[in-house]
Design a protein around this motif. Structure first.
Motif, PDB file in Angstrom:
ATOM      1  N   MET A   1       0.835  -1.188   0.000  1.00 28.73           N
ATOM      2  CA  MET A   1       0.000   0.000   0.000  1.00 28.73           C
ATOM      3  C   MET A   1       0.879   1.251   0.000  1.00 28.73           C
ATOM      4  N   LYS A   2       0.504   2.208  -0.803  1.00 28.76           N
ATOM      5  CA  LYS A   2       1.177   3.503  -0.812  1.00 28.76           C
ATOM      6  C   LYS A   2       0.149   4.586  -0.521  1.00 28.76           C
ATOM      7  N   ILE A   3       0.380   5.324   0.555  1.00 27.78           N
ATOM      8  CA  ILE A   3      -0.490   6.440   0.904  1.00 27.78           C
ATOM      9  C   ILE A   3       0.275   7.735   0.707  1.00 27.78           C
ATOM     10  N   VAL A   4      -0.308   8.668  -0.012  1.00 32.62           N
ATOM     11  CA  VAL A   4       0.244  10.018  -0.099  1.00 32.62           C
ATOM     12  C   VAL A   4      -0.533  10.909   0.864  1.00 32.62           C
ATOM     13  N   PHE A   5       0.203  11.641   1.688  1.00 35.68           N
ATOM     14  CA  PHE A   5      -0.390  12.568   2.661  1.00 35.68           C
ATOM     15  C   PHE A   5      -0.041  13.975   2.206  1.00 35.68           C
ATOM     16  N   LEU A   6      -1.064  14.760   1.851  1.00 34.22           N
ATOM     17  CA  LEU A   6      -0.861  16.102   1.313  1.00 34.22           C
ATOM     18  C   LEU A   6      -1.149  17.157   2.369  1.00 34.22           C
ATOM     19  N   THR A   7      -0.156  17.987   2.660  1.00 31.20           N
ATOM     20  CA  THR A   7      -0.327  19.072   3.621  1.00 31.20           C
ATOM     21  C   THR A   7       0.637  20.196   3.277  1.00 31.20           C
ATOM     22  N   SER A   8       0.168  21.424   3.386  1.00 32.22           N
ATOM     23  CA  SER A   8       1.044  22.560   3.069  1.00 32.22           C
ATOM     24  C   SER A   8       1.909  22.968   4.253  1.00 32.22           C
ATOM     25  N   HIS A   9       1.661  22.379   5.444  1.00 32.09           N
ATOM     26  CA  HIS A   9       2.476  22.696   6.626  1.00 32.09           C
ATOM     27  C   HIS A   9       2.873  21.401   7.334  1.00 32.09           C
ATOM     28  N   TYR A  10       4.156  21.305   7.675  1.00 32.87           N
ATOM     29  CA  TYR A  10       4.673  20.122   8.349  1.00 32.87           C
ATOM     30  C   TYR A  10       5.903  20.536   9.151  1.00 32.87           C
ATOM     31  N   PRO A  11       6.088  20.003  10.364  1.00 26.12           N
ATOM     32  CA  PRO A  11       7.249  20.391  11.173  1.00 26.12           C
ATOM     33  C   PRO A  11       8.560  20.202  10.405  1.00 26.12           C
ATOM     34  N   PRO A  12       9.535  21.106  10.641  1.00 29.53           N
ATOM     35  CA  PRO A  12       9.591  22.080  11.737  1.00 29.53           C
ATOM     36  C   PRO A  12       8.822  23.374  11.524  1.00 29.53           C
ATOM     37  N   ASP A  13       7.957  23.427  10.521  1.00 29.81           N
ATOM     38  CA  ASP A  13       7.078  24.580  10.388  1.00 29.81           C
ATOM     39  C   ASP A  13       6.185  24.672  11.624  1.00 29.81           C
ATOM     40  N   GLU A  37       4.028   2.117   2.437  1.00 28.14           N
ATOM     41  CA  GLU A  37       4.738   3.396   2.383  1.00 28.14           C
ATOM     42  C   GLU A  37       3.770   4.557   2.598  1.00 28.14           C
ATOM     43  N   ILE A  38       4.236   5.543   3.350  1.00 26.12           N
ATOM     44  CA  ILE A  38       3.526   6.817   3.469  1.00 26.12           C
ATOM     45  C   ILE A  38       4.436   7.892   2.911  1.00 26.12           C
ATOM     46  N   HIS A  39       3.953   8.613   1.935  1.00 24.65           N
ATOM     47  CA  HIS A  39       4.713   9.695   1.317  1.00 24.65           C
ATOM     48  C   HIS A  39       4.057  11.030   1.691  1.00 24.65           C
ATOM     49  N   VAL A  40       4.754  11.812   2.500  1.00 24.23           N
ATOM     50  CA  VAL A  40       4.256  13.134   2.883  1.00 24.23           C
ATOM     51  C   VAL A  40       4.750  14.132   1.845  1.00 24.23           C
ATOM     52  N   ASN A  64       8.879   3.598   7.278  1.00 21.20           N
ATOM     53  CA  ASN A  64       7.956   3.531   6.144  1.00 21.20           C
ATOM     54  C   ASN A  64       7.372   4.897   5.784  1.00 21.20           C
ATOM     55  N   VAL A  65       8.009   5.987   6.252  1.00 19.25           N
ATOM     56  CA  VAL A  65       7.543   7.345   5.948  1.00 19.25           C
ATOM     57  C   VAL A  65       8.614   8.083   5.152  1.00 19.25           C
ATOM     58  N   TYR A  66       8.197   8.688   4.048  1.00 24.75           N
ATOM     59  CA  TYR A  66       9.111   9.448   3.191  1.00 24.75           C
ATOM     60  C   TYR A  66       8.543  10.855   3.028  1.00 24.75           C
ATOM     61  N   ILE A  67       9.385  11.847   3.267  1.00 22.70           N
ATOM     62  CA  ILE A  67       8.923  13.229   3.240  1.00 22.70           C
ATOM     63  C   ILE A  67       9.509  13.945   2.023  1.00 22.70           C
ATOM     64  N   HIS A  68       8.650  14.518   1.206  1.00 19.45           N
ATOM     65  CA  HIS A  68       9.049  15.222  -0.009  1.00 19.45           C
ATOM     66  C   HIS A  68       8.660  16.698   0.153  1.00 19.45           C
ATOM     67  N   ARG A  69       9.664  17.567   0.153  1.00 17.05           N
ATOM     68  CA  ARG A  69       9.410  18.987   0.399  1.00 17.05           C
ATOM     69  C   ARG A  69       9.520  19.806  -0.886  1.00 17.05           C
ATOM     70  N   ILE A  70       8.643  20.782  -0.980  1.00 17.96           N
ATOM     71  CA  ILE A  70       8.579  21.670  -2.141  1.00 17.96           C
ATOM     72  C   ILE A  70       8.865  23.091  -1.683  1.00 17.96           C
ATOM     73  N   GLN A  71       9.762  23.766  -2.380  1.00 20.13           N
ATOM     74  CA  GLN A  71      10.124  25.139  -2.044  1.00 20.13           C
ATOM     75  C   GLN A  71       9.086  26.099  -2.612  1.00 20.13           C
ATOM     76  N   LEU A  72       8.514  26.933  -1.749  1.00 19.21           N
ATOM     77  CA  LEU A  72       7.551  27.927  -2.194  1.00 19.21           C
ATOM     78  C   LEU A  72       8.249  29.246  -2.486  1.00 19.21           C
ATOM     79  N   THR A  73       7.587  30.087  -3.279  1.00 19.41           N
ATOM     80  CA  THR A  73       8.076  31.447  -3.473  1.00 19.41           C
ATOM     81  C   THR A  73       7.884  32.232  -2.181  1.00 19.41           C
TER      82      THR A  73
END
Length: 400
Positions: A1-13, A37-40, A64-73
């Protein structure tokens, strides 16, 4: 199973969304196997422009958690800035989803954008999704916009209400953080009978929290507010006027940032107030030191219909600290406080005289440790998220 967890804020925010997201991801991780797998998919910290913290890129917090970060303007919390920044997040998050090809998607949203992203991603990869609703975006947008442009608020509210209904109708499950939300959506024609209620809660940092006793000299009591300073809080319409009348008896310490901080600063200068201290956002460790120094904790929401339904996450943090609370709120959150926090004094939002009376009551309040312990036991974030994770997993289709 692969779960994607979508959130615009995540620690250390910082912020309620970040703290809730990490607690839920950790709970979900414990429900899955190491082969799952959980992909944040989230952002680099950006909650406040005045509070810079660093974060790694694609790091894992559990096996089993992988965090993918996106740089905002860069943005300054203005609406146009936030829309531009989120558009970039939206497009890049879709690319991650397409690459990961999840079997289920979980989105947590307060401003609907993450909800739209969750729905769109589910179409792109052909899977089901679950939405955690932390705010009624359509009603809040309508009320806030109408404060400045009455002619625009109502049409925008109707448009986004239609989008909300469209997304919610197609979800495998919907959770709300306040029992004030379902009634609104029921009136919008949605069937809310299967919706769940898992609110915010008391984080582990505040479980068995013992405020360090500080030997204070005789003088003004310190009233602390820590959190966002925006249209939703309306601090500029209450605090300067209250501070003006209690100078010498109370001093106010405000920790935070947001879209209306400049309005608060301007009003303080205009009235010549010298018993309000404005500080930039800080991390939790430093915030706890400020909590230790406070005599009274302050909370306020603007007098808008949308805020009659909310349940601010700050209530749970304050409730665990064992200190008197003065809260300018109404509706469901006022009822929740009266039912669960006897150390709190509630006044009607924006009412200066009521706030003054509440401060006087708080000054004489004796907080019982048994009340605090009961509240913490009942609203432990860890327990709430464990139960919510079980609920979400039950919504994953058998063939996922």
């Amino acid at each position: 199973m692969k779960i994607v967890f979508l959130t615009s804020h995540y620690p250390p925010d910082l912020g309620a969304g970040a703290f809730r997201s990490v607690a839920l991801v950790q709970a979900l991780s414990r429900k899955l196997t190491l082969e799952d797998e959980i992909h944040v998919v989230t952002t680099y910290p950006h909650r406040y422009a005045s509070h810079e913290v660093t974060a790694m890129g694609n790091e894992g917090s559990f096996e089993n958690v992988y965090i993918h970060r996106i740089q905002l303007t860069n943005h300054q919390n203005g609406m146009a800035d936030q829309v531009r920044a989120f558009t970039g997040f939206f497009c890049k998050a879709l690319r991650y989803c397409y690459k990961i090809k999840p079997t289920f998607i979980v989105g947590t949203t307060s401003r609907l954008g993450s909800g739209i992203l969750t729905w769109f991603a589910s179409i792109l990869v052909g899977c089901r999704y679950f939405i955690d609703v932390r705010d009624i975006f359509s009603e809040t947008l309508e009320d806030v916009i109408s404060l400045k442009r009455r002619w625009l608020g109502r049409p925008l509210g109707m448009i986004f209400s239609s989008i909300e209904k469209f997304i919610f109708l197609r979800a495998s499950g919907i959770n709300v953080v306040s029992k004030g939300f379902p009634d609104y959506y029921l009136k919008q024609g949605l069937d809310v009978s299967e919706w769940s209620f898992f609110p915010n809660g008391v984080d582990r940092e505040f479980i068995n929290y013992n405020s360090m006793p500080i030997k204070k000299e005789l003088g003004p009591k310190t009233v602390l507010y820590a959190g966002n300073i925006g249209d939703g809080q309306g601090l500029e319409i209450i605090l300067p006027y209250v501070a003006e009348q209690v100078d010498g008896d109370f001093k106010f310490r405000i920790i935070g940032d947001g879209g209306t901080r400049n309005l608060l600063e301007n009003k303080i200068i205009e009235l010549g107030i010298d018993n309000i201290e404005l500080l930039a956002p800080v991390g939790r460790e430093q915030l706890c030191r400020y909590y230790d120094q406070a005599d009274i904790l302050f909370l306020h929401l603007n007098d808008l219909p949308a805020f009659d339904r909310v349940l601010p996450s700050k209530i749970f943090e304050y409730g665990a600290l064992g200190k008197p609370i003065v809260a300018g709120i109404s509706g469901y959150s006022a009822k929740f406080i009266k039912d669960n926090l006897p150390q709190a004094s509630v006044f009607y939002p924006g009412n200066i005289d009521d706030c003054l009376l509440s401060l006087q009551r708080a000054e004489q309040c004796d907080v019982r440790s048994s009340d605090v312990e009961r509240f913490v036991d009942e609203f432990s974030r860890e327990v709430i998220m464990e139960n919510m994770a079980n609920h979400i997993v039950s919504k994953v289709p058998d063939n996922a």
